[in-house]
Every structure is written in C-alpha cells, then in structure tokens.
Scaffold this active site. Sequence first.
Site, PDB file in Angstrom:
ATOM      1  N   ARG A  29       0.523  -1.337   0.305  1.00  0.00           N
ATOM      2  CA  ARG A  29       0.179   0.339  -0.271  1.00  0.00           C
ATOM      3  C   ARG A  29       0.743   1.038   0.019  1.00  0.00           C
ATOM      4  O   ARG A  29       0.703   2.393  -0.595  1.00  0.00           O
ATOM      5  CB  ARG A  29      -0.818  -0.372   1.263  1.00  0.00           C
ATOM      6  CG  ARG A  29      -1.830  -0.922   0.853  1.00  0.00           C
ATOM      7  CD  ARG A  29      -2.573  -1.297   2.436  1.00  0.00           C
ATOM      8  NE  ARG A  29      -3.289  -2.418   2.706  1.00  0.00           N
ATOM      9  CZ  ARG A  29      -4.507  -1.874   3.400  1.00  0.00           C
ATOM     10  NH1 ARG A  29      -5.037  -0.863   5.032  1.00  0.00           N
ATOM     11  NH2 ARG A  29      -5.205  -2.528   3.944  1.00  0.00           N
ATOM     12  N   ASP A 102      -3.392   4.212   4.420  1.00  0.00           N
ATOM     13  CA  ASP A 102      -2.816   3.961   3.580  1.00  0.00           C
ATOM     14  C   ASP A 102      -3.476   3.244   2.722  1.00  0.00           C
ATOM     15  O   ASP A 102      -2.261   3.076   1.671  1.00  0.00           O
ATOM     16  CB  ASP A 102      -1.602   2.913   3.878  1.00  0.00           C
ATOM     17  CG  ASP A 102      -2.072   1.552   4.644  1.00  0.00           C
ATOM     18  OD1 ASP A 102      -3.423   1.184   4.536  1.00  0.00           O
ATOM     19  OD2 ASP A 102      -1.275   1.205   5.387  1.00  0.00           O
ATOM     20  N   ASP A 103      -4.573   2.635   2.611  1.00  0.00           N
ATOM     21  CA  ASP A 103      -5.243   2.568   1.129  1.00  0.00           C
ATOM     22  C   ASP A 103      -6.744   3.828   0.532  1.00  0.00           C
ATOM     23  O   ASP A 103      -7.445   3.494   0.062  1.00  0.00           O
ATOM     24  CB  ASP A 103      -6.383   1.315   1.203  1.00  0.00           C
ATOM     25  CG  ASP A 103      -7.302   1.271   2.379  1.00  0.00           C
ATOM     26  OD1 ASP A 103      -7.022   2.721   3.351  1.00  0.00           O
ATOM     27  OD2 ASP A 103      -7.395   0.718   3.139  1.00  0.00           O
ATOM     28  N   ASP A 186     -11.388   6.974  14.964  1.00  0.00           N
ATOM     29  CA  ASP A 186     -11.707   7.221  14.239  1.00  0.00           C
ATOM     30  C   ASP A 186     -13.203   8.181  15.177  1.00  0.00           C
ATOM     31  O   ASP A 186     -14.055   9.110  15.028  1.00  0.00           O
ATOM     32  CB  ASP A 186     -12.403   7.498  12.872  1.00  0.00           C
ATOM     33  CG  ASP A 186     -13.054   5.783  12.862  1.00  0.00           C
ATOM     34  OD1 ASP A 186     -12.823   5.315  13.908  1.00  0.00           O
ATOM     35  OD2 ASP A 186     -13.568   5.504  11.461  1.00  0.00           O
ATOM     36  N   HIS A 210     -13.481   2.071   1.137  1.00  0.00           N
ATOM     37  CA  HIS A 210     -13.861   1.033   0.162  1.00  0.00           C
ATOM     38  C   HIS A 210     -15.182   0.371   0.806  1.00  0.00           C
ATOM     39  O   HIS A 210     -15.753  -0.343   0.875  1.00  0.00           O
ATOM     40  CB  HIS A 210     -12.944   0.087   0.196  1.00  0.00           C
ATOM     41  CG  HIS A 210     -11.857  -0.472   1.776  1.00  0.00           C
ATOM     42  ND1 HIS A 210     -12.481  -1.091   2.411  1.00  0.00           N
ATOM     43  CD2 HIS A 210     -10.945  -0.257   1.961  1.00  0.00           C
ATOM     44  CE1 HIS A 210     -11.764  -1.089   3.605  1.00  0.00           C
ATOM     45  NE2 HIS A 210     -10.585  -0.243   3.248  1.00  0.00           N
TER      46      HIS A 210
HETATM   47  N1  UDP Z   1      -3.636  -0.914   9.929  1.00  0.00           N
HETATM   48  C1  UDP Z   1      -2.717  -1.083  10.912  1.00  0.00           C
HETATM   49  N2  UDP Z   1      -2.872  -2.066  12.006  1.00  0.00           N
HETATM   50  C2  UDP Z   1      -2.800  -3.703  11.380  1.00  0.00           C
HETATM   51  C3  UDP Z   1      -3.481  -2.977  10.695  1.00  0.00           C
HETATM   52  C4  UDP Z   1      -3.854  -2.254  10.067  1.00  0.00           C
HETATM   53  O1  UDP Z   1      -2.022  -0.318  11.697  1.00  0.00           O
HETATM   54  O2  UDP Z   1      -2.928  -4.664  11.880  1.00  0.00           O
HETATM   55  C5  UDP Z   1      -4.247   0.480   9.144  1.00  0.00           C
HETATM   56  C6  UDP Z   1      -3.928   0.049   8.021  1.00  0.00           C
HETATM   57  O3  UDP Z   1      -2.229   0.472   7.677  1.00  0.00           O
HETATM   58  C7  UDP Z   1      -4.559   0.944   7.706  1.00  0.00           C
HETATM   59  C8  UDP Z   1      -6.162   0.977   8.366  1.00  0.00           C
HETATM   60  O4  UDP Z   1      -5.026   0.786   9.908  1.00  0.00           O
HETATM   61  O5  UDP Z   1      -4.183   2.714   7.255  1.00  0.00           O
HETATM   62  C9  UDP Z   1      -7.215   0.078   8.218  1.00  0.00           C
HETATM   63  O6  UDP Z   1      -6.748  -1.285   7.909  1.00  0.00           O
HETATM   64  P1  UDP Z   1      -7.438  -1.669   7.283  1.00  0.00           P
HETATM   65  O7  UDP Z   1      -7.418  -1.174   5.773  1.00  0.00           O
HETATM   66  O8  UDP Z   1      -6.905  -3.046   6.329  1.00  0.00           O
HETATM   67  O9  UDP Z   1      -8.952  -2.407   7.107  1.00  0.00           O
HETATM   68  P2  UDP Z   1     -10.302  -1.637   7.503  1.00  0.00           P
HETATM   69  O10 UDP Z   1     -10.289  -1.312   8.562  1.00  0.00           O
HETATM   70  O11 UDP Z   1      -9.521  -0.302   5.866  1.00  0.00           O
HETATM   71  O12 UDP Z   1     -11.473  -2.732   6.963  1.00  0.00           O
HETATM   72 MN    MN Z   2      -9.081   0.085   4.142  1.00  0.00          MN
END
Ligand code: UDP
Ligand code: MN
Length: 272
Positions: A29, A102-103, A186, A210
Amino acid sequence: AAAKHGVEDALLQDIFISVKTSEKFHGSRLKIIIDTWFDLVPEQTYFFSDATDEKLQERTKGHVINTGCGKEHTRTDLTCKMAAEYDMFVSSSEKWWCHFDDDNYVNVKQLNVLLKEFNPEENVYIGKPSMSRQISTLYSDENVKFSFATGGAGMCISRSLAMKMSPWCRRGSLLETSDKLRFPDDCTIGFVITNRLGVNLTHSPLFHSHLEPLSRIPSDDLKKQVTLSYQTSSSGSNIINFKHWKLFNSSFDPTRLYSFHCSRYPTTHFCT
Ligand code: UDP
Ligand code: MN
C-alpha cells in the site's frame, strides 16, 4: 509563498498530512502512495507505522515514524497510532491536520481546493460519515451520542479545533478516551468533537473509503474527489472505474490508481 514542493498551492504548505500504516503494508500500500501522490507533498506528509524501515526512511527523507504501537488490527493498536498522529500535529505549526489510511489516494489539489473554503482559526471537522444516524452509547456510565467521519475515507481538522481536543487526546490520552467509549479511533475523535466540544461534522461527499462501492463514482468525476480508496482481495475487489489511460494492465495496476495518477500528472516517470 514560494512553493517548497511539487504542487504550487500555498495552502498545501499549511497542511499536516498523517497516514496510518503498518510494516506489513510498507511494500504494497505504501509503495502506491510513494509512487503517486506523496511526491506532490513530501514535506507535509508523515507515515505512522509500527517498525523502522531504512529504505523507506531514506526515500521519504525521514518521514516514517515508528510509533512503537502494536502491529495488529485492534482498537488499541490503531488508536495508539492515531494518538501519535494527533500529538505530532499539535507540536507542528501547520494550520490543518488531515488523516488518511494507507489505502487512500489523496488528490492533493482537490484537498487544497476544499480547505480553501474554510478558516483554520474556526472549529472545522470535515469528512464523510459512514452512518446516517448518530451513535448512542455509554461513555463510562454516561449516555452519549456522537457523529464521526470515517477514518478510512480521510478527514481534516483545523488547528483551532485540534487544540480544544487536547484534554481528551493529547500525549496518548486518546487511548484512554477510546477505552472509556469502547469505540475505534475515528469514532473517538468524532465523540470528542461532536459530543464533548459540541462542534458539528461538516459532511463532504468528496471523501471515499472502500466501505462504499467505488465503481459508482462516474469516471469523469474522479478527478474532483478529495480521496479515493480500494480493496483488492481474492474474494472480490472494490476499485474505481476509471475509463481513461488504458496503458497499464490489471496486474501492474490492480487498483487503477497508477492509471488515474498518470492521467492527472502524465510526466510522472512511470507514465511514459
Ligand atoms: N492498520 C494497522 N495495523 C494493522 C492493520 C491495519 O495500522 O494491523 C492500518 C492500515 O494500514 C490502514 C488502517 O489501519 O491505514 C485500516 O486498515 P485496513 O485498511 O486494513 O482495514 P479496514 O479497517 O479499512 O477494513
Ligand atoms: Mn482499509
């Protein structure tokens, strides 16, 4: 003011951009970010990770922070990073704090256009909520309601507001606040702002995580958005539908973000 970086928009120089990441995403990412929008705002942008990485440190001129936080996708580990982002913004002298995951692909020019509409000396909290209603819950034993901007779509906070958040956020205390609320980082930020401080969230339709179907954004509208995102997994992916720039196949550019970036900045080295 003279531009200190690639994008010559004065306001961008007043934004502290923090990106939450983890060692496991440095090569995937973060590579996309570093290849694309990072070079437009390299002095403004810091990565909050959970490991040291010499190569990345060199490439970003020391802009990777090893927070010392845990490396898991847990409320505690993620909030620990957000707390570090907050603390570094407070000790900076920038007028705006914008957090991204980071995504996220950040369309920095559009971020600039958006923030120009607001005064950082007023209380400004801007982003996109993922829920239409307020959340009702307990904060310790008090009934509370709050709204929040989805962290995964990005959000921005003015300096004036960030300073007022300090009793619940500074020097890592965001984690204690999150423990009492039992909600992620958040949400906790949203609780502090909309409940403790009584400041409203300014809704922007220009932030995208997403959690929403990204292909529904009309191709020609993508350039107006502040953030985009992606999710690519074997079980199905959620990516933008970008109709232009067909040079890259889907194994080189599964997120379509290199293609999108090239359409905006065609002189970037990998675009030709
Ligand atoms: N992230 C992190 N540690 C983890 C998993 C995720 O710091 O073990 C961060 C990741 O880099 C991103 C955010 O947390 O910036 C959200 O993670 P992700 O996109 O994988 O999951 P989502 O919550 O969007 O499904
Ligand atoms: Mn994500």
